[in-house]
Scaffold this motif. Structure first.
Motif, PDB file in Angstrom:
ATOM      1  N   ALA A  62      31.162  17.651 103.437  1.00 23.70           N
ATOM      2  CA  ALA A  62      30.242  16.571 103.075  1.00 23.70           C
ATOM      3  C   ALA A  62      30.781  15.212 103.517  1.00 23.70           C
ATOM      4  N   GLU A  63      32.085  15.005 103.361  1.00 24.34           N
ATOM      5  CA  GLU A  63      32.688  13.737 103.785  1.00 24.34           C
ATOM      6  C   GLU A  63      32.532  13.534 105.294  1.00 24.34           C
ATOM      7  N   LEU A  64      32.810  14.581 106.058  1.00 26.95           N
ATOM      8  CA  LEU A  64      32.746  14.470 107.515  1.00 26.95           C
ATOM      9  C   LEU A  64      31.306  14.279 108.001  1.00 26.95           C
ATOM     10  N   MET A  65      30.368  14.987 107.369  1.00 27.83           N
ATOM     11  CA  MET A  65      28.963  14.847 107.767  1.00 27.83           C
ATOM     12  C   MET A  65      28.445  13.461 107.409  1.00 27.83           C
ATOM     13  N   GLU A  66      28.950  12.888 106.328  1.00 26.62           N
ATOM     14  CA  GLU A  66      28.573  11.531 105.954  1.00 26.62           C
ATOM     15  C   GLU A  66      29.011  10.534 107.023  1.00 26.62           C
ATOM     16  N   LEU A  67      30.098  10.877 107.740  1.00 25.44           N
ATOM     17  CA  LEU A  67      30.595  10.036 108.830  1.00 25.44           C
ATOM     18  C   LEU A  67      29.993  10.426 110.180  1.00 25.44           C
ATOM     19  N   ASP A  68      28.986  11.312 110.124  1.00 27.26           N
ATOM     20  CA  ASP A  68      28.243  11.752 111.327  1.00 27.26           C
ATOM     21  C   ASP A  68      29.070  12.629 112.261  1.00 27.26           C
ATOM     22  N   TYR A  69      30.087  13.301 111.730  1.00 25.03           N
ATOM     23  CA  TYR A  69      30.795  14.290 112.537  1.00 25.03           C
ATOM     24  C   TYR A  69      30.081  15.643 112.422  1.00 25.03           C
ATOM     25  N   PRO A  70      29.889  16.356 113.536  1.00 22.07           N
ATOM     26  CA  PRO A  70      29.173  17.644 113.506  1.00 22.07           C
ATOM     27  C   PRO A  70      30.053  18.770 112.963  1.00 22.07           C
ATOM     28  N   ALA A  71      30.408  18.670 111.706  1.00 20.41           N
ATOM     29  CA  ALA A  71      31.332  19.629 111.097  1.00 20.41           C
ATOM     30  C   ALA A  71      30.581  20.832 110.537  1.00 20.41           C
ATOM     31  N   TYR A  72      31.309  21.901 110.315  1.00 22.73           N
ATOM     32  CA  TYR A  72      30.758  23.126 109.729  1.00 22.73           C
ATOM     33  C   TYR A  72      31.901  23.901 109.095  1.00 22.73           C
ATOM     34  N   ILE A  73      31.559  24.912 108.309  1.00 25.67           N
ATOM     35  CA  ILE A  73      32.560  25.762 107.676  1.00 25.67           C
ATOM     36  C   ILE A  73      32.610  27.100 108.401  1.00 25.67           C
ATOM     37  N   ASN A  74      33.780  27.469 108.868  1.00 24.92           N
ATOM     38  CA  ASN A  74      34.009  28.766 109.496  1.00 24.92           C
ATOM     39  C   ASN A  74      34.717  29.648 108.469  1.00 24.92           C
ATOM     40  N   ASP A  75      34.018  30.670 107.970  1.00 32.23           N
ATOM     41  CA  ASP A  75      34.616  31.535 106.946  1.00 32.23           C
ATOM     42  C   ASP A  75      34.997  32.901 107.504  1.00 32.23           C
ATOM     43  N   ASP A  76      35.243  32.952 108.816  1.00 25.82           N
ATOM     44  CA  ASP A  76      35.668  34.189 109.457  1.00 25.82           C
ATOM     45  C   ASP A  76      37.172  34.369 109.253  1.00 25.82           C
TER      46      ASP A  76
ATOM     47  N   TYR B 253      36.317  23.217  97.850  1.00 20.72           N
ATOM     48  CA  TYR B 253      37.084  22.167  98.518  1.00 20.72           C
ATOM     49  C   TYR B 253      36.643  22.005  99.974  1.00 20.72           C
ATOM     50  N   ALA B 254      36.322  23.134 100.613  1.00 15.71           N
ATOM     51  CA  ALA B 254      35.846  23.073 101.996  1.00 15.71           C
ATOM     52  C   ALA B 254      34.509  22.338 102.072  1.00 15.71           C
ATOM     53  N   GLU B 255      33.622  22.624 101.118  1.00 13.41           N
ATOM     54  CA  GLU B 255      32.314  21.962 101.121  1.00 13.41           C
ATOM     55  C   GLU B 255      32.452  20.469 100.840  1.00 13.41           C
ATOM     56  N   ARG B 256      33.440  20.115 100.025  1.00  9.32           N
ATOM     57  CA  ARG B 256      33.671  18.698  99.734  1.00  9.32           C
ATOM     58  C   ARG B 256      34.099  17.950 100.999  1.00  9.32           C
TER      59      ARG B 256
ATOM     60  N   PRO C 252      40.504  34.801 105.978  1.00  6.26           N
ATOM     61  CA  PRO C 252      40.839  34.622 104.561  1.00  6.26           C
ATOM     62  C   PRO C 252      40.634  33.203 104.056  1.00  6.26           C
ATOM     63  N   TYR C 253      40.435  32.234 104.969  1.00 12.02           N
ATOM     64  CA  TYR C 253      40.293  30.838 104.568  1.00 12.02           C
ATOM     65  C   TYR C 253      38.918  30.299 104.957  1.00 12.02           C
ATOM     66  N   TYR C 254      38.468  29.288 104.211  1.00 14.44           N
ATOM     67  CA  TYR C 254      37.285  28.519 104.583  1.00 14.44           C
ATOM     68  C   TYR C 254      37.773  27.347 105.424  1.00 14.44           C
ATOM     69  N   ARG C 255      37.518  27.413 106.726  1.00 11.08           N
ATOM     70  CA  ARG C 255      38.056  26.424 107.654  1.00 11.08           C
ATOM     71  C   ARG C 255      36.983  25.415 108.033  1.00 11.08           C
ATOM     72  N   VAL C 256      37.274  24.142 107.808  1.00  6.03           N
ATOM     73  CA  VAL C 256      36.344  23.080 108.176  1.00  6.03           C
ATOM     74  C   VAL C 256      36.664  22.659 109.609  1.00  6.03           C
TER      75      VAL C 256
ATOM     76  N   PHE D 246      40.910  26.119 103.455  1.00  6.33           N
ATOM     77  CA  PHE D 246      40.992  26.238 102.003  1.00  6.33           C
ATOM     78  C   PHE D 246      40.704  27.671 101.560  1.00  6.33           C
ATOM     79  N   ARG D 247      41.320  28.074 100.466  1.00  3.81           N
ATOM     80  CA  ARG D 247      40.978  29.352  99.854  1.00  3.81           C
ATOM     81  C   ARG D 247      39.728  29.228  98.977  1.00  3.81           C
ATOM     82  N   ASN D 248      39.488  28.024  98.475  1.00  6.75           N
ATOM     83  CA  ASN D 248      38.352  27.761  97.607  1.00  6.75           C
ATOM     84  C   ASN D 248      37.253  27.072  98.408  1.00  6.75           C
TER      85      ASN D 248
END
Length: 253
Positions: A204-218, A198-201, A220-224, A193-195
């Protein structure tokens, strides 16, 4: 060999640290330290802890634990305090001296925490602190906001996961820039995502499902993303799980 870190949740047990209106520094540091450790482990860092529950050890004991374990780096997480309530707010990091990888990492952590909304009070030299002086490896002590600042407490409580992510990203950025680690493992990407909202949203959904997700902002995009797998088959298994859960997924490096 994976890079190894000892994470230290400041205070604990009979030492609550700074206290403000019944709030104990030792409780805040433990919650944050465990969250940071989980993110670093998901990125392939071998994480050890000085404590994972409310127990007391002296700063010297903590330093010796890190030395005996032979870890590559030591990170101690605290919360600050000021003699007058609600007079000072912000984050700062402490190092033995202003040089080397530890100094760069402290700066990177502060900058990441500033992006969450904290005032960046900079990196300070503290050669007399035991966990910085007696550890044989590079060491940083992070003061994650003032516990007697309502502004900082509000940020801390509403953004704990983002704060943990920021500290972990500061660590990983400095290690990667120093050539200590390389981004060569397989990851499962669920969205880009550029915003950041949306990436944080999605995060949150993935972490609620117990997936070890994170945001990689390295970039131009925020990559989940999820995981850091050396084995392509492990990454493919996670990709299938994510798709079965109804999310798009692709393996990236």
């Amino acid at each position: 060999m994976p890079y190894s870190m000892m994470l230290d949740a400041g205070h604990g047990g009979r030492d609550p640290g700074a206290v403000y209106e019944g709030r104990k520094e030792a409780d805040d540091t433990l919650r944050l330290t465990l969250a940071v450790g989980e993110i670093l482990q998901n990125h392939g860092i071998d994480v050890l802890y000085t404590r994972t529950e409310d127990v007391y050890e002296t700063p010297f004991q903590k330093a010796m634990e890190a030395n005996n374990a032979g870890v590559d780096f030591f990170l101690s997480i605290h919360r600050n305090s000021f003699p007058t309530d609600n007079q000072v707010s912000g984050v700062e990091s402490l190092v033995y001296n202003l040089s080397g990888l530890k100094y760069q990492m402290a700066q990177d952590i502060n900058e990441q925490l500033e992006s969450i909304g904290f005032v960046n009070l900079g990196v300070k030299e503290r050669p007399n602190l035991v966990v910085l002086k007696r550890t044989k490896m590079p060491a940083v002590l992070v003061e994650a906001g003032f516990i007697n600042s309502d502004v900082d407490n509000n940020l801390f409580d509403k953004n704990l996961d983002s704060i943990a992510q920021a500290i972990a990203e500061g660590v990983l950025d400095s290690l990667d820039n120093a050539g200590v680690i390389r981004d060569s493992d397989y990851r499962v990407q669920v969205g880009a995502f550029r915003n950041r909202v949306y990436a944080e949203r999605l995060l949150a959904e993935l972490m609620e499902l117990d997936y070890p997700a994170y945001i990689n902002d390295d970039g131009p995009y925020y990559r989940v993303q999820i995981g850091s797998y050396q084995d392509l088959n492990e990454a493919a298994e996670m990709e299938r799980k994510i798709k079965r859960a109804g999310y798009p997924a692709v393996i990236v490096k």
